[in-house]
Design a protein around this motif. Structure first.
Motif, short mmCIF file in Angstrom:
data_model
loop_
_atom_site.label_atom_id
_atom_site.label_comp_id
_atom_site.label_asym_id
_atom_site.label_seq_id
_atom_site.Cartn_x
_atom_site.Cartn_y
_atom_site.Cartn_z
N CYS A 1 0.88 -1.18 0.00
CA CYS A 1 0.00 0.00 0.00
C CYS A 1 0.92 1.23 0.00
O CYS A 1 1.87 1.29 0.78
CB CYS A 1 -0.88 -0.01 1.25
SG CYS A 1 -1.63 1.60 1.61
N CYS B 1 0.80 2.92 3.80
CA CYS B 1 1.30 2.29 5.03
C CYS B 1 2.29 1.16 4.75
O CYS B 1 2.85 0.58 5.68
CB CYS B 1 0.12 1.76 5.85
SG CYS B 1 -0.81 0.48 5.01
N HIS C 1 -6.57 2.28 4.06
CA HIS C 1 -6.47 3.36 3.08
C HIS C 1 -7.32 3.18 1.83
O HIS C 1 -7.29 4.02 0.94
CB HIS C 1 -5.01 3.58 2.71
CG HIS C 1 -4.18 3.93 3.90
ND1 HIS C 1 -3.33 3.03 4.51
CD2 HIS C 1 -4.10 5.07 4.61
CE1 HIS C 1 -2.76 3.60 5.55
NE2 HIS C 1 -3.21 4.84 5.64
ZN LIG Z 1 -2.49 1.26 3.70
#
Ligand SMILES: [Zn+2]
Length: 410
Positions: A45, A48, A87
């Motif tokens: 991601c 993160c 997210h």
């Molecule tokens: Zn993330």
């Protein structure tokens, strides 16, 4: 070697990415390379960095890459997206380009190198880019460099104004005198223009500034007074600007005298502007004979010129006391010259005398102001016809900002 394998090496593509197909278009002068990733690969991601399975892919995108033997080379891929619990659905970062860029990192680095060496028109022609793409690349490079640059005030600051377009359109240039780099550019030449720079600095950084070289221009002086402690000791009305005013005065005298002589049919001063305004030691030898003769004639222009040349010695003394002596003699001469433009400049310098003499406390070089000034003139010439204030500012930061402009691969 398979051409897919060859291009994997040429492009520096590594696992999990591989080259799936290469197409050469001889007629169009291009090479198209498709890149895919191995099935089952997990990606991070972008927020993160938690590793996740592929959720889906974007539509195919392409990136301009370094040419292969004069063939414009394009990399094509569908970028994977992951669905992060925190997210949401996000596109992963591909290793060959910065997010949102239409060029690979390697191409962008080359383009920056070429743009550093040529004007924008020439660089775009060499790189096969449109004018807008060239400017956009420069803007991105400058934004990248400004973001990376530490917030740090130079010890010796230089402030200058430059015409940005036609008429009364100015920008304010703040530079690091010791590094010779441009630190900040503001619109106009008001007190608020310089305020905008000081406002970017925390108090500890403002305290680092020991001297500010400026023109005898109240708005700038007022801004320095409002932001720096002990400002009167730090303001230096520098040689570059003082001599600029004096040189303009000589030229004003020359213009008026030339006009008057011409009315009487005498073209003596035609084409001599450059000789009078250039410093004596910088005047090319080929002018020696004509200029030597002109200088010895009873001309107002030659009188103004001699006064200008004598003022230059003011900054050559080792001790301020000697400079003070020189000044007194010079001031008497200048104010008794019966040349109005010269008298006006002499009085202007006298009004700012403490700041002019602050040179002896700080010994700021004028070379930076002169150097930046001439390079900005060159940028103006290169950008002619497309003159637009924002492009002009971008080009100044790009060439003179001392910035780290290159993109980095993920
Ligand atoms: Zn993330």
């Amino acid at each position: 070697m398979e051409d897919t394998d060859l291009y994997r090496h040429l492009l520096g593509i590594s696992a999990p990415w591989e080259v799936s197909r290469v197409e050469l278009c001889v007629k169009g002068g291009s090479v198209d390379v498709w890149v895919t990733h191995a099935k089952g690969t997990r990606f991070a991601c972008p927020e993160c960095e938690s590793t996740l399975a592929v959720y889906d892919h974007t539509d195919e995108r392409s990136w301009r890459h370094l040419d292969s033997c004069q063939f414009a080379t394009f990399l094509h891929a569908k970028a994977p997206r992951v669905n992060c619990a925190e997210h949401g659905v996000r596109q992963v970062v591909v290793p060959w380009a910065e997010p949102m860029s239409r060029f690979t990192v390697l191409f962008e680095r080359l383009a920056i190198d070429v743009l550093k060496e040529c004007d924008v028109v020439g660089a775009c022609r060499i790189l096969g880019l449109s004018w807008d793409e060239g400017w956009h690349l420069m803007e991105r490079a400058v934004a990248r460099g400004l973001l990376r640059r530490p917030v740090e005030a130079p010890v010796h600051l230089g402030v200058d104004e430059k015409a940005a377009g036609r008429g009364q359109d100015y920008i304010t240039i703040v530079s690091d005198v010791d590094q010779g780099t441009v630190r900040f550019i503001a619109d106009e030449r008001k007190e608020a223009s310089l305020d905008a720079y000081f406002d970017t600095l925390p108090a500890a950084e403002l305290a680092r500034i020991e001297a500010v070289a400026i023109d005898m221009w109240e708005p700038y002086a007022n801004s320095v007074r409002a932001h720096l402690a002990d400002a009167e000791k730090k303001i230096v009305f520098d040689r570059f600007h003082v001599m600029g005013h004096m040189t303009t005065a000589v030229d004003t005298v020359r213009k008026a005298e030339h006009r008057r002589l011409k009315e009487g049919g005498d073209n003596l001063l035609a084409g001599t502007k450059y000789m009078w305004i250039t410093s004596a030691e910088n005047l090319p030898e080929r002018h020696d004979e004509r200029f030597g003769a002109l200088r010895n004639l009873e001309l107002k222009t030659s009188r103004a010129w001699a006064i200008k040349e004598d003022l230059r010695y003011l900054w050559d003394y080792k001790m301020r006391a000697w400079a003070d002596k020189h000044w007194k003699r010079w001031y008497f001469w200048a104010t008794h010259s019966r040349l109005k433009p010269v008298i006006e400049v002499a009085r202007m310098i006298k009004r700012h005398y403490d700041g002019v003499m602050a040179f002896f406390a700080h010994r700021l070089t004028s070379a930076t102001a002169e150097g930046i000034n001439s390079r900005i003139q060159a940028i103006r010439v290169q950008a002619r016809g497309y003159r637009n204030r924002e492009n002009f500012k971008t080009a100044i930061y790009f060439h003179l900002g001392g910035l780290d402009l290159y993109p980095t691969a993920a």
